[in-house]
Motif scaffolding. Structure first.
Motif, PDB file in Angstrom:
ATOM      1  N   SER A 190      30.051 -16.212   9.407  1.00  0.00           N
ATOM      2  CA  SER A 190      29.995 -16.344  10.857  1.00  0.00           C
ATOM      3  C   SER A 190      28.664 -16.959  11.260  1.00  0.00           C
ATOM      4  O   SER A 190      27.798 -17.219  10.425  1.00  0.00           O
ATOM      5  N   GLY A 191      28.508 -17.165  12.558  1.00  0.00           N
ATOM      6  CA  GLY A 191      27.287 -17.755  13.083  1.00  0.00           C
ATOM      7  C   GLY A 191      27.572 -19.069  13.788  1.00  0.00           C
ATOM      8  O   GLY A 191      28.694 -19.590  13.751  1.00  0.00           O
ATOM      9  N   MET A 192      26.555 -19.600  14.428  1.00  0.00           N
ATOM     10  CA  MET A 192      26.675 -20.850  15.168  1.00  0.00           C
ATOM     11  C   MET A 192      25.674 -21.863  14.629  1.00  0.00           C
ATOM     12  O   MET A 192      24.500 -21.542  14.411  1.00  0.00           O
ATOM     13  N   ILE A 193      26.156 -23.065  14.405  1.00  0.00           N
ATOM     14  CA  ILE A 193      25.301 -24.180  14.008  1.00  0.00           C
ATOM     15  C   ILE A 193      25.111 -25.080  15.223  1.00  0.00           C
ATOM     16  O   ILE A 193      26.087 -25.538  15.823  1.00  0.00           O
ATOM     17  N   TYR A 194      23.861 -25.318  15.588  1.00  0.00           N
ATOM     18  CA  TYR A 194      23.538 -26.196  16.710  1.00  0.00           C
ATOM     19  C   TYR A 194      22.932 -27.490  16.174  1.00  0.00           C
ATOM     20  O   TYR A 194      22.054 -27.460  15.308  1.00  0.00           O
ATOM     21  N   ILE A 195      23.389 -28.607  16.703  1.00  0.00           N
ATOM     22  CA  ILE A 195      22.892 -29.909  16.279  1.00  0.00           C
ATOM     23  C   ILE A 195      22.326 -30.634  17.493  1.00  0.00           C
ATOM     24  O   ILE A 195      23.029 -30.836  18.494  1.00  0.00           O
ATOM     25  N   PHE A 196      21.056 -31.014  17.397  1.00  0.00           N
ATOM     26  CA  PHE A 196      20.381 -31.755  18.464  1.00  0.00           C
ATOM     27  C   PHE A 196      19.948 -33.116  17.928  1.00  0.00           C
ATOM     28  O   PHE A 196      19.559 -33.248  16.767  1.00  0.00           O
ATOM     29  N   ASP A 197      19.992 -34.117  18.796  1.00  0.00           N
ATOM     30  CA  ASP A 197      19.782 -35.508  18.404  1.00  0.00           C
ATOM     31  C   ASP A 197      18.631 -36.095  19.226  1.00  0.00           C
ATOM     32  O   ASP A 197      18.605 -35.947  20.453  1.00  0.00           O
ATOM     33  N   ASN A 198      17.695 -36.762  18.551  1.00  0.00           N
ATOM     34  CA  ASN A 198      16.587 -37.377  19.290  1.00  0.00           C
ATOM     35  C   ASN A 198      16.874 -38.821  19.674  1.00  0.00           C
ATOM     36  O   ASN A 198      15.977 -39.542  20.122  1.00  0.00           O
ATOM     37  N   ALA A 199      18.129 -39.258  19.481  1.00  0.00           N
ATOM     38  CA  ALA A 199      18.587 -40.607  19.832  1.00  0.00           C
ATOM     39  C   ALA A 199      17.971 -41.685  18.950  1.00  0.00           C
ATOM     40  O   ALA A 199      18.071 -42.868  19.254  1.00  0.00           O
ATOM     41  N   SER A 200      17.347 -41.286  17.840  1.00  0.00           N
ATOM     42  CA  SER A 200      16.795 -42.253  16.882  1.00  0.00           C
ATOM     43  C   SER A 200      17.242 -41.916  15.467  1.00  0.00           C
ATOM     44  O   SER A 200      16.505 -42.109  14.501  1.00  0.00           O
ATOM     45  N   ASP A 201      18.446 -41.347  15.365  1.00  0.00           N
ATOM     46  CA  ASP A 201      19.042 -41.005  14.070  1.00  0.00           C
ATOM     47  C   ASP A 201      18.312 -39.884  13.350  1.00  0.00           C
ATOM     48  O   ASP A 201      18.424 -39.744  12.127  1.00  0.00           O
ATOM     49  N   ASP A 202      17.575 -39.074  14.078  1.00  0.00           N
ATOM     50  CA  ASP A 202      16.973 -37.865  13.520  1.00  0.00           C
ATOM     51  C   ASP A 202      17.580 -36.664  14.237  1.00  0.00           C
ATOM     52  O   ASP A 202      17.653 -36.637  15.470  1.00  0.00           O
ATOM     53  N   PHE A 203      17.996 -35.675  13.454  1.00  0.00           N
ATOM     54  CA  PHE A 203      18.672 -34.520  14.023  1.00  0.00           C
ATOM     55  C   PHE A 203      17.900 -33.245  13.695  1.00  0.00           C
ATOM     56  O   PHE A 203      17.293 -33.123  12.632  1.00  0.00           O
ATOM     57  N   THR A 204      17.944 -32.310  14.622  1.00  0.00           N
ATOM     58  CA  THR A 204      17.429 -30.966  14.390  1.00  0.00           C
ATOM     59  C   THR A 204      18.618 -30.015  14.373  1.00  0.00           C
ATOM     60  O   THR A 204      19.425 -30.008  15.306  1.00  0.00           O
ATOM     61  N   VAL A 205      18.733 -29.227  13.307  1.00  0.00           N
ATOM     62  CA  VAL A 205      19.849 -28.297  13.150  1.00  0.00           C
ATOM     63  C   VAL A 205      19.313 -26.870  13.189  1.00  0.00           C
ATOM     64  O   VAL A 205      18.377 -26.530  12.459  1.00  0.00           O
ATOM     65  N   LEU A 206      19.903 -26.051  14.047  1.00  0.00           N
ATOM     66  CA  LEU A 206      19.521 -24.649  14.184  1.00  0.00           C
ATOM     67  C   LEU A 206      20.708 -23.768  13.816  1.00  0.00           C
ATOM     68  O   LEU A 206      21.864 -24.140  14.047  1.00  0.00           O
ATOM     69  N   TYR A 207      20.410 -22.597  13.265  1.00  0.00           N
ATOM     70  CA  TYR A 207      21.462 -21.643  12.909  1.00  0.00           C
ATOM     71  C   TYR A 207      21.184 -20.308  13.580  1.00  0.00           C
ATOM     72  O   TYR A 207      20.066 -19.802  13.550  1.00  0.00           O
ATOM     73  N   TYR A 208      22.220 -19.758  14.186  1.00  0.00           N
ATOM     74  CA  TYR A 208      22.117 -18.459  14.857  1.00  0.00           C
ATOM     75  C   TYR A 208      23.218 -17.552  14.328  1.00  0.00           C
ATOM     76  O   TYR A 208      24.391 -17.944  14.295  1.00  0.00           O
ATOM     77  N   ASP A 209      22.849 -16.336  13.902  1.00  0.00           N
ATOM     78  CA  ASP A 209      23.844 -15.423  13.342  1.00  0.00           C
ATOM     79  C   ASP A 209      23.887 -14.087  14.071  1.00  0.00           C
ATOM     80  O   ASP A 209      24.322 -13.074  13.513  1.00  0.00           O
ATOM     81  N   GLY A 210      23.472 -14.086  15.324  1.00  0.00           N
ATOM     82  CA  GLY A 210      23.477 -12.861  16.114  1.00  0.00           C
ATOM     83  C   GLY A 210      24.742 -12.707  16.941  1.00  0.00           C
ATOM     84  O   GLY A 210      25.715 -13.457  16.779  1.00  0.00           O
ATOM     85  N   PRO A 211      24.746 -11.746  17.854  1.00  0.00           N
ATOM     86  CA  PRO A 211      25.932 -11.504  18.697  1.00  0.00           C
ATOM     87  C   PRO A 211      26.220 -12.688  19.615  1.00  0.00           C
ATOM     88  O   PRO A 211      25.308 -13.298  20.176  1.00  0.00           O
ATOM     89  N   MET A 212      27.495 -12.989  19.775  1.00  0.00           N
ATOM     90  CA  MET A 212      27.897 -14.124  20.593  1.00  0.00           C
ATOM     91  C   MET A 212      27.912 -13.801  22.087  1.00  0.00           C
ATOM     92  O   MET A 212      27.917 -14.709  22.917  1.00  0.00           O
ATOM     93  N   ASP A 213      27.926 -12.523  22.433  1.00  0.00           N
ATOM     94  CA  ASP A 213      28.021 -12.180  23.850  1.00  0.00           C
ATOM     95  C   ASP A 213      26.719 -12.404  24.612  1.00  0.00           C
ATOM     96  O   ASP A 213      26.674 -12.234  25.834  1.00  0.00           O
ATOM     97  N   VAL A 214      25.650 -12.785  23.905  1.00  0.00           N
ATOM     98  CA  VAL A 214      24.388 -13.080  24.594  1.00  0.00           C
ATOM     99  C   VAL A 214      24.222 -14.574  24.845  1.00  0.00           C
ATOM    100  O   VAL A 214      23.232 -15.003  25.446  1.00  0.00           O
ATOM    101  N   LEU A 215      25.170 -15.379  24.397  1.00  0.00           N
ATOM    102  CA  LEU A 215      25.060 -16.825  24.592  1.00  0.00           C
ATOM    103  C   LEU A 215      25.226 -17.178  26.067  1.00  0.00           C
ATOM    104  O   LEU A 215      26.021 -16.559  26.784  1.00  0.00           O
TER     105      LEU A 215
END
Length: 249
Positions: free
Chosen positions: A118-143
């Motif tokens: 389980s968990g959420m993978i977040y993908i952010f893009d700097n518009a220059s083909d570089d990405f930052t990926v974050l992972y969150y594995d906590g409760p979903m009800d706080v999103l």
């Protein structure tokens, strides 16, 4: 140790009766993908059951359904629009939100157990083909949906902000497999048409997935997406040559 479904499927391809004769109609031109790199056919090479087995890849297809932001349930997998972030994660500076993937939605298709449960993978893009990926594995009800940072803090907002912020899609997942041979970057109808129907049915049962004759751009696993030539066997192994641009003489 039990073999994986993918290895079982490849073993069946290698040993399937009379498959070699069925494959004789396929053109052995260009490249094939063997699970590690794109390889050029030798002049006298043919598509054999052994080579075909190497080219079998399993992937999770991602389908987009464009919806208004308010119609996408909190915590679902989505592309663009506003991210559903927990208080513990901050929006990466100078990045646009590209996608969030709720692992629980596609974990059942992860037949080689690559992802956590389980968990959420977040993908952010700097518009220059570089990405930052974050992972969150906590409760979903706080999103919570997090609004975009000020435009002046983003790279070239006049070109990218509206595209990333104002259109959003709900994502869904389904399992597929494909043979990366006798086709181009996307179209693999020739090899699919050459396969015996009973082989396809057996493979679909082993992999619990449908065969695909088209390679989608949006997916998990499968042939990696590269710039032209970057996935070819031996790419980057040679030393770069230095060229002198100055006129001689």
């Amino acid at each position: 140790m039990n073999s994986s479904p993918i290895e079982k499927a490849r073993k069946l391809v290698r040993s399937f009766p009379d498959l070699a004769n069925k494959l004789e109609t396929l053109e052995a031109e260009g490249t094939y993908y063997n699970g590690k790199a794109s390889v050029y056919f030798d002049d006298d090479e043919k598509v054999t059951p052994t080579l075909l087995a190497e080219c079998l890849s399993y992937y999770i297809d991602i389908d987009e359904q464009e919806l208004p932001e308010e119609k996408i349930p909190l915590g679902r997998s989505k592309m663009k629009g506003l991210p559903h972030l927990p208080p513990s994660l901050e929006w990466p500076k100078k990045h646009y939100f590209y996608a969030q993937l709720n692992i629980a939605e596609f974990k059942k298709y992860d037949i080689e157990n690559v992802f956590p449960d389980s968990g959420m993978i977040y993908i952010f893009d700097n518009a220059s083909d570089d990405f930052t990926v974050l992972y969150y594995d906590g409760p979903m009800d706080v999103l919570r949906p997090v609004p975009y940072p000020p435009a002046k803090s983003l790279p070239e907002p006049e070109y990218f902000l509206e595209e990333y912020r104002d259109s959003t899609s709900l994502l869904s997942f389904s399992p597929r497999f494909i043979f990366y041979v006798a086709g181009d970057a996307y179209d693999y109808r020739a090899v699919t048409a050459a396969l015996p129907a009973d082989l396809v049915k057996a493979l679909e049962n082993i992999l619990s997935a449908k065969i695909s004759d088209w390679n989608p751009s949006l997916r998990i696993f499968g042939r990696p997406l590269f710039w032209q030539g970057e996935d070819e066997e031996g790419f980057g192994d040679g030393d770069d040559e230095d060229f002198d641009d100055e006129d001689e003489g």
